[in-house]
Design a protein around this motif. Structure first.
Motif, mmCIF file in Angstrom:
data_model
loop_
_atom_site.group_PDB
_atom_site.id
_atom_site.type_symbol
_atom_site.label_atom_id
_atom_site.label_comp_id
_atom_site.label_asym_id
_atom_site.label_seq_id
_atom_site.Cartn_x
_atom_site.Cartn_y
_atom_site.Cartn_z
ATOM 1 N N VAL A 262 0.857 -1.187 0.000
ATOM 2 C CA VAL A 262 0.000 0.000 0.000
ATOM 3 C C VAL A 262 0.891 1.233 0.000
ATOM 4 O O VAL A 262 1.868 1.283 0.714
ATOM 5 C CB VAL A 262 -0.895 0.017 1.263
ATOM 6 N N LYS A 263 0.515 2.213 -0.761
ATOM 7 C CA LYS A 263 1.315 3.435 -0.800
ATOM 8 C C LYS A 263 1.214 4.159 0.541
ATOM 9 O O LYS A 263 0.132 4.294 1.101
ATOM 10 C CB LYS A 263 0.798 4.374 -1.889
ATOM 11 N N ILE A 264 2.366 4.656 0.977
ATOM 12 C CA ILE A 264 2.410 5.362 2.265
ATOM 13 C C ILE A 264 1.497 6.583 2.243
ATOM 14 O O ILE A 264 0.828 6.895 3.230
ATOM 15 C CB ILE A 264 3.850 5.822 2.564
ATOM 16 N N ASP A 265 1.444 7.244 1.097
ATOM 17 C CA ASP A 265 0.599 8.444 0.988
ATOM 18 C C ASP A 265 -0.849 8.122 1.319
ATOM 19 O O ASP A 265 -1.538 8.885 1.988
ATOM 20 C CB ASP A 265 0.653 9.001 -0.439
ATOM 21 N N LEU A 266 -1.286 6.973 0.833
ATOM 22 C CA LEU A 266 -2.673 6.580 1.081
ATOM 23 C C LEU A 266 -2.910 6.403 2.577
ATOM 24 O O LEU A 266 -3.920 6.869 3.120
ATOM 25 C CB LEU A 266 -2.969 5.275 0.336
ATOM 26 N N LEU A 267 -1.976 5.774 3.229
ATOM 27 C CA LEU A 267 -2.114 5.575 4.669
ATOM 28 C C LEU A 267 -2.126 6.904 5.392
ATOM 29 O O LEU A 267 -2.900 7.113 6.326
ATOM 30 C CB LEU A 267 -0.960 4.728 5.202
ATOM 31 N N ASP A 268 -1.258 7.806 4.972
ATOM 32 C CA ASP A 268 -1.220 9.117 5.608
ATOM 33 C C ASP A 268 -2.559 9.831 5.448
ATOM 34 O O ASP A 268 -3.061 10.430 6.394
ATOM 35 C CB ASP A 268 -0.114 9.987 4.981
ATOM 36 N N ASP A 269 -3.125 9.718 4.272
ATOM 37 C CA ASP A 269 -4.439 10.331 4.050
ATOM 38 C C ASP A 269 -5.464 9.726 4.998
ATOM 39 O O ASP A 269 -6.274 10.434 5.594
ATOM 40 C CB ASP A 269 -4.908 10.102 2.610
ATOM 41 N N LEU A 270 -5.441 8.403 5.103
ATOM 42 C CA LEU A 270 -6.374 7.715 5.998
ATOM 43 C C LEU A 270 -6.225 8.227 7.421
ATOM 44 O O LEU A 270 -7.210 8.473 8.110
ATOM 45 C CB LEU A 270 -6.108 6.209 5.984
ATOM 46 N N ILE A 271 -4.971 8.354 7.837
ATOM 47 C CA ILE A 271 -4.743 8.803 9.207
ATOM 48 C C ILE A 271 -5.238 10.226 9.409
ATOM 49 O O ILE A 271 -5.838 10.540 10.440
ATOM 50 C CB ILE A 271 -3.257 8.664 9.559
ATOM 51 N N ASN A 272 -5.008 11.080 8.441
ATOM 52 C CA ASN A 272 -5.518 12.451 8.548
ATOM 53 C C ASN A 272 -7.027 12.455 8.663
ATOM 54 O O ASN A 272 -7.610 13.166 9.472
ATOM 55 C CB ASN A 272 -5.119 13.274 7.321
ATOM 56 N N LEU A 273 -7.651 11.638 7.829
ATOM 57 C CA LEU A 273 -9.116 11.561 7.860
ATOM 58 C C LEU A 273 -9.611 11.097 9.216
ATOM 59 O O LEU A 273 -10.580 11.632 9.752
ATOM 60 C CB LEU A 273 -9.623 10.599 6.779
ATOM 61 N N VAL A 274 -8.939 10.094 9.752
ATOM 62 C CA VAL A 274 -9.355 9.612 11.074
ATOM 63 C C VAL A 274 -9.148 10.706 12.117
ATOM 64 O O VAL A 274 -9.987 10.892 13.001
ATOM 65 C CB VAL A 274 -8.565 8.346 11.469
ATOM 66 N N THR A 308 -12.866 5.206 17.968
ATOM 67 C CA THR A 308 -11.624 4.932 18.688
ATOM 68 C C THR A 308 -10.994 3.639 18.181
ATOM 69 O O THR A 308 -9.780 3.564 17.958
ATOM 70 C CB THR A 308 -11.878 4.819 20.202
ATOM 71 N N GLN A 309 -11.850 2.635 17.955
ATOM 72 C CA GLN A 309 -11.324 1.360 17.451
ATOM 73 C C GLN A 309 -10.729 1.532 16.060
ATOM 74 O O GLN A 309 -9.675 1.003 15.750
ATOM 75 C CB GLN A 309 -12.444 0.319 17.378
ATOM 76 N N LEU A 310 -11.471 2.264 15.243
ATOM 77 C CA LEU A 310 -11.006 2.523 13.878
ATOM 78 C C LEU A 310 -9.648 3.188 13.909
ATOM 79 O O LEU A 310 -8.725 2.817 13.172
ATOM 80 C CB LEU A 310 -12.035 3.419 13.165
ATOM 81 N N HIS A 311 -9.557 4.166 14.773
ATOM 82 C CA HIS A 311 -8.289 4.888 14.886
ATOM 83 C C HIS A 311 -7.157 3.959 15.274
ATOM 84 O O HIS A 311 -6.075 4.001 14.690
ATOM 85 C CB HIS A 311 -8.424 6.005 15.920
ATOM 86 N N THR A 312 -7.425 3.114 16.259
ATOM 87 C CA THR A 312 -6.375 2.196 16.695
ATOM 88 C C THR A 312 -5.920 1.306 15.541
ATOM 89 O O THR A 312 -4.733 1.135 15.302
ATOM 90 C CB THR A 312 -6.882 1.298 17.840
ATOM 91 N N LYS A 313 -6.909 0.753 14.820
ATOM 92 C CA LYS A 313 -6.555 -0.151 13.723
ATOM 93 C C LYS A 313 -5.781 0.576 12.631
ATOM 94 O O LYS A 313 -4.801 0.065 12.098
ATOM 95 C CB LYS A 313 -7.821 -0.754 13.098
ATOM 96 N N ILE A 314 -6.233 1.771 12.308
ATOM 97 C CA ILE A 314 -5.546 2.517 11.253
ATOM 98 C C ILE A 314 -4.110 2.812 11.677
ATOM 99 O O ILE A 314 -3.179 2.672 10.895
ATOM 100 C CB ILE A 314 -6.274 3.842 10.942
ATOM 101 N N MET A 315 -3.962 3.206 12.925
ATOM 102 C CA MET A 315 -2.619 3.474 13.401
ATOM 103 C C MET A 315 -1.766 2.225 13.307
ATOM 104 O O MET A 315 -0.586 2.284 13.028
ATOM 105 C CB MET A 315 -2.635 3.990 14.842
ATOM 106 N N ASN A 316 -2.413 1.065 13.537
ATOM 107 C CA ASN A 316 -1.664 -0.181 13.469
ATOM 108 C C ASN A 316 -1.187 -0.523 12.067
ATOM 109 O O ASN A 316 -0.229 -1.259 11.900
ATOM 110 C CB ASN A 316 -2.521 -1.343 14.000
#
Lengths: 811, 105, 158
Positions: A262-274, A308-316
């Motif tokens: 997975v592209k890191i950028d995509l993950l960063d976007d996800l984290i920002n959204l969360v 909160t759960q979503l956030h934890t998983k995304i961070m993981n």
């Protein structure tokens, strides 16, 4: 562009292969294993094949050369040695370098390495290479023909690689071959000379290998029959019906199917959204009580949990194993110890512990610095170690563990440890420590100095370390991600460093406070206690604000003053103090109002604020406004609070301890005094009228005796205040005689007294020290000494007078 | 075969007899040449070759591959009429081997 | 700053301007300003700017713009002018240059106009040195004087 994306994939795959190969090479040095050797060979082989496809001939050649030398080892013509490993690592480094600059690949020179590798093998190496039959090792066809495999997948057909020997059938001419091909034309995707299988001249084999790439519904054997040519090799690249055959597992990468790139950028976007979602959730949570809708509130509550759960998983998702860091460390230990002439064994534990990817980089930097330090300063040379009775090889062990969301990394070495004397000297020299404090300071407190920039115990600055800027940078780096670092050491035995880091960053629990009408946030993690400010516990000593907290005096920073230059006097009555605990010391922050705790998302401040130490970022509140986050470390640094000399524990003068318990606190002309209870025989209350004067001496009647009394104001030049009707006398027995000290009132009788550093002008007769009582400066006096002196001077002639007077009266 | 040494390349003249005689002789000849070739390019030119054995062609490719290992690039010059023949081998896929067609007899 | 007389290549910052410019016009303290639209990201109203203690004078503070913390600069402090805008009433103009972002304040923002580069005059003789650094050109349009701001200069950190 498609090609760019393919090249990018090629580069990242190649880098992965090289990294794995590097790890294997280092492992092979410890533990020689033919399987590992094979896997290194395959890595180079794969890179060679893939690079050829793109025309990256420089990479191809270097990989080929490296593959060649490994092959010589495989076939037993060359032993695996440290020098060989060095050479391979050099090759890997160069390849990494070229891959990082892939579009300039053609401009890179590798002739030096090629020559080195060629020269490394004995001259007879060229002879031995004839044994190398490249035919044994098929090229990585899966990668070469990946497009075709995809096609086969789509069309639900089988894909085969069919190799046969043109010279086998001496009657076969190319024309006849052509005819045979016409029969199977539609099934042949490509064909031609199989370059990889062509033997070298030395191999004394004459062969013209020819291949077909076949896409067909049929089984390969059926195809063979149809073609009428016997195959030398049949490789299945894709089978529609069955699972992949063993030939496929000729790959170096394992578990490919369990992971997804997975592209890191995509993950960063996800984290920002969360992050945004959390802020919005917080907004809702704030408003919910106003709705008066119990069902709605419970739905919100449920959603809040989900978020909160979503956030934890995304961070993981961004979690990466520490082993990636460990790989680099192994290499660095090897290179650094080699260049410094030290022998070091590295023990690594806890590679499976996971950390957020952004932290991994910080950790890597920190670990690299600490390890380099350890090898450079800590571990002694083998000769030194032998003399000291230690094993010639030094040991560095790194242990990582995870406890409730915090990762703890311990780095321990068995080297010299810290030289506390040197640290002291360095600190004194830099004006950070006074000589007197140096005598009392504990080793643990001394380690704090290591973290100050510029303190270095190494005389000459070496290339690797010793610049004295390292440790503070390490600590700052860790601080930024919410981590801490702690050192302990036994001189001569080694150094132990413990670093703790939160597993994920982003959302942190904070206390919200109000200072001068503005909101600020403080990380909950550093807060030890919260109290309401009481003026009586506050005093200024040596220019620093101090607060009495149980038996300790803690330095206090007035945030309003620090941030806005507010005057302390102008603060309101209801203020609060938050006690901050940092590693080994405490301090307090005085603020206006407490607003509560919140979970916030940290946002960086930006380049414009780089020099400001006081803030570690900003956050956005539920109401959309920005709030600054206070950096407690930065505040401590800025105010120099850790250099304040404070007695943090009960202090009682040993002298007085011997003579008895307790102190009497009293007042004379608004000055507070204290004296030992044991000095006092009794305390008498008198009325001012009962004071008589004999010449200039004041006396009272006590137990049928005339007792001269002394005022302390006289001794210490204190301005005398008008006498109240009632006063007190402290009666002492001095040399068989009663004498007294005249005071205004008794304040208290207490068990113990804390002394504080005294200022010059209060030295004088009978003064034992200074203390604080009820925030007021109190002078500890030895009244016995005072009275004894006065007895020999002022009162000396009085005895005679009294005798005379008394004898007169009796008559 | 005959060898012509130029500034930075070696030209090999490949004759009919080389293409049709005992392959083992050709192989030894190539082996010897490998010892003395020290320039970055080699050009093998077919000179009035009308027929040849497949083994000879096989050896030529082996020769080129061995040269490649030494970092030497090769060029193969063949007469036009052999073009079709060469195409069967898809020599364009062989790294660092250029095949050219000569408009000769 | 280079401009040749024949082919009018106007250089603002390190960028050569095209002949036709699209400029966002805003007003502060009764004066009109303009900046190349390509640097303007958005305009927001009613945002509260948080002052940052101990920060440089030309930094008004930080503001939340769509979840990002953006630094607000005071152009007037940079130009060493005395009359400063009211930060509480300001409209925020968000600017970007590649991946860097800043914001400036305005009293009100008008529209985007198109201006031909030959309508620009050098501001050198009209403004002080400090002002000229940020405002290299002026333009006249319908009796109004417009000061053209060199936006890339705002991203330079001192």
């Amino acid at each position: 562009m498609e090609l760019d994306s393919l090249i990018s994939d090629f580069v990242s795959e190649a880098l992965e292969l090289l990294q794995k190969a590097e790890t294997r090479i280092l492992e092979l040095e410890e533990d020689y294993n033919i399987e590992k050797l094979h896997s290194i060979f395959r890595a180079f082989h794969t890179i060679k094949g893939n690079s050829g496809m793109f025309g990256f001939h420089v990479i191809q050649e270097l990989s080929h050369k490296s593959e060649e030398i490994l092959d010589a080892v495989r076939s037993g013509h060359l032993p695996y040695s440290r020098e060989l490993a060095d050479l391979l690592l050099k090759s890997i480094d160069r390849l990494k370098q070229i891959l990082a600059d892939i579009y300039n690949e053609k401009n890179y020179l590798i002739s030096d390495l090629i020559e080195e590798i060629t020269n490394f093998a004995q001259p007879s190496h060229t002879q031995t290479s004839k044994e190398v039959s490249v035919r044994e090792e098929a090229p990585n066809l899966e990668i070469l023909y990946s497009e075709q495999i995809k096609l086969a997948l789509e069309k639900k057909l089988n894909l085969y690689y069919y190799l046969f020997e043109l010279l086998e059938d001496s009657n076969l001419t190319l024309d006849e071959l052509e005819n045979k091909l016409k029969l199977v034309e539609n099934e042949v995707l490509s064909r031609g000379l199989d370059y990889y299988s062509i033997p070298l001249i030395y191999e004394k084999k004459i062969s013209l290998p020819y291949y077909f790439l076949i896409l067909t519904q049929e089984n390969i054997d059926a195809f063979e029959t149809k073609l009428g040519l016997k195959a030398k090799q049949k490789i299945t690249l894709h089978l529609h019906t069955q699972q992949k055959t063993e030939e496929k597992t000729n790959n170096i990468t394992t578990n490919q199917t369990d992971f997804l790139r997975v592209k890191i950028d995509l993950l960063d976007d996800l984290i920002n959204l969360v992050g945004e979602t959390i802020i919005t959730r917080n907004q809702l949570l704030q408003r919910a009580p106003l709705w008066n809708d119990p069902e709605g509130s419970s739905i919100l509550s449920r959603m809040s949990q989900l978020i909160t759960q979503l956030h934890t998983k995304i961070m993981n998702t961004r979690l990466q194993e520490l082993s990636t860091v460990y790989q680099r460390i192994s290499r660095i230990v090897r290179d650094t110890s080699k260049s410094l002439g030290k022998q070091v064994e590295l023990k690594l534990e806890g590679g499976e512990v996971e950390l957020d990817k952004t932290m991994i980089d910080t950790i890597l930097d920190a670990l690299v610095h600490l390890i380099r330090n350890s090898i450079d300063h800590g571990i002694e040379t083998p000769e030194e170690r032998k003399k000291l009775g230690k094993s010639q090889e030094g040991l560095i062990s790194i242990r990582a563990s995870l406890q409730t969301g915090t990762v703890r990394i311990q780095i321990e070495d068995d080297g010299r440890g810290l030289d506390y004397e040197k640290i002291k000297l360095s600190a004194i020299k830099r004006g950070l420590l006074t000589e007197s404090r140096a005598q009392e300071i504990s080793n643990e407190e001394l380690t704090e100095f290591i973290f100050l920039p510029g303190v270095s115990t190494k005389e000459n600055i070496t290339e690797t370390s010793g610049r004295g800027v390292g440790m503070d940078a390490v600590r700052n780096g860790l601080k930024k991600i919410g981590g801490t670092i702690h050192l302990t050491s036994v001189t001569g035995q080694g150094l132990k460093i413990t670093a703790t880091i939160p597993q994920t960053v982003s959302v942190i629990s904070c206390l919200l406070i109000l200072v001068n009408g503005r909101r600020f946030a403080i990380f909950q993690k550093y807060i030890a206690e919260l109290l309401q400010f009481e003026e009586k516990n506050y005093s200024v000593i040596n220019g620093h604000g101090m607060y009495q907290l149980r038996e300790n005096l803690i330095p206090i920073i007035h945030l309003g003053k620090l941030l806005y230059g507010e005057d302390i006097q102008s603060k309101q009555q209801n203020s609060y103090i938050v006690i901050i605990r940092l590693d080994t010391y405490y301090f307090g922050l005085l603020f206006d109002e407490m607003l509560g705790t919140e979970e916030i998302v940290i946002k960086p401040l930006g380049e414009h604020f780089k020099g400001i130490k006081l803030f570690s970022g900003a956050t956005i509140m539920g109401d959309g406004e920005a709030v600054l986050i206070l950096d407690v470390f930065g505040i401590a640094d800025y105010t120099g609070i850790h250099t304040i000399e404070v007695k943090t524990s009960k202090e009682i003068i040993s002298k007085t301890k011997e003579r008895g318990k307790g102190y009497v606190l009293f007042e004379s002309s608004s000055q507070y005094f204290a004296t030992l209870s044991s000095s006092i025989v009794s305390i008498e209350r008198i009325s001012t009228q009962s004071i008589y004067h004999i010449s200039n001496i004041e006396v009272i009647e006590y137990k049928n005796d005339i007792v001269p009394i002394q005022r302390l104001e006289e001794i210490y030049n204190i301005e005398k205040q008008p006498d109240q009707k009632e006063k007190f006398v402290l009666i002492c027995k001095i040399e068989e005689r009663y004498l007294g000290i005249l005071i205004d009132k008794v304040l208290d009788v207490i068990e113990s007294l804390q002394l504080v550093p005294s200022s010059q002008h209060w030295q004088g007769e009978g003064i034992l020290g200074h203390a604080l009582y009820d925030q007021k400066p109190t002078i500890l006096v030895d009244i016995e000494a005072i009275l004894t002196k006065v007895n020999h001077t002022k009162f000396k002639w009085l005895g005679k007078v009294i005798e005379e007077t008394m004898s007169l009266e009796v008559k | 075969m005959n060898i012509l040494r130029k500034v930075d390349e070696i030209e090999i003249f490949f004759y009919e007899e080389d293409a049709t005689n005992d392959p083992q002789n050709l192989r030894s000849a190539f082996e010897e040449m490998l010892e003395i070739i020290n320039l970055p390019r080699v050009r093998l030119k077919f000179c009035e070759v009308t027929s040849f054995r497949l083994e000879s062609l096989a050896l030529i490719f082996s020769f080129f591959k061995t040269l490649k290992q030494k970092g030497i690039t090769s060029e193969l010059l063949v007469p036009e009429r052999l073009e079709h023949f060469l195409k069967q081998f898809h020599t364009e896929k062989i790294p660092d081997l250029t095949t050219k067609l000569e408009h000769t007899g | 700053m280079a401009w040749q007389s024949n082919r009018r290549n106007y250089v603002i910052g390190s960028q050569v301007m095209e002949d036709k410019l699209q400029l966002l016009i805003w007003e502060t303290n009764g004066q009109l300003y303009a900046g190349d639209v390509k640097y303007c990201l958005e305009v927001q109203n009613g945002k509260k700017i948080l002052d940052v203690p101990h920060s440089k004078k030309y930094i008004t503070g930080i503001v939340n713009l769509r979840g990002d913390i953006v630094t607000v600069l005071d152009l007037f402090v940079l130009m060493e002018q005395k009359d400063l805008p009211d930060k509480n009433k300001a409209v925020i103009i968000r600017l970007k240059d590649n991946d860097k972002q800043v914001a400036v304040m305005a009293d009100s923002v008008f529209e985007v106009i198109e201006l031909h580069s030959n309508m620009l005059e050098s501001a050198e003789n009209h403004l002080s040195e400090k002002e000229f650094k940020y405002i290299p050109y002026i333009a006249r349009r319908e009796n109004h004087l417009i000061l053209i701001v060199n936006i890339p200069e705002l991203f330079v950190i001192h």
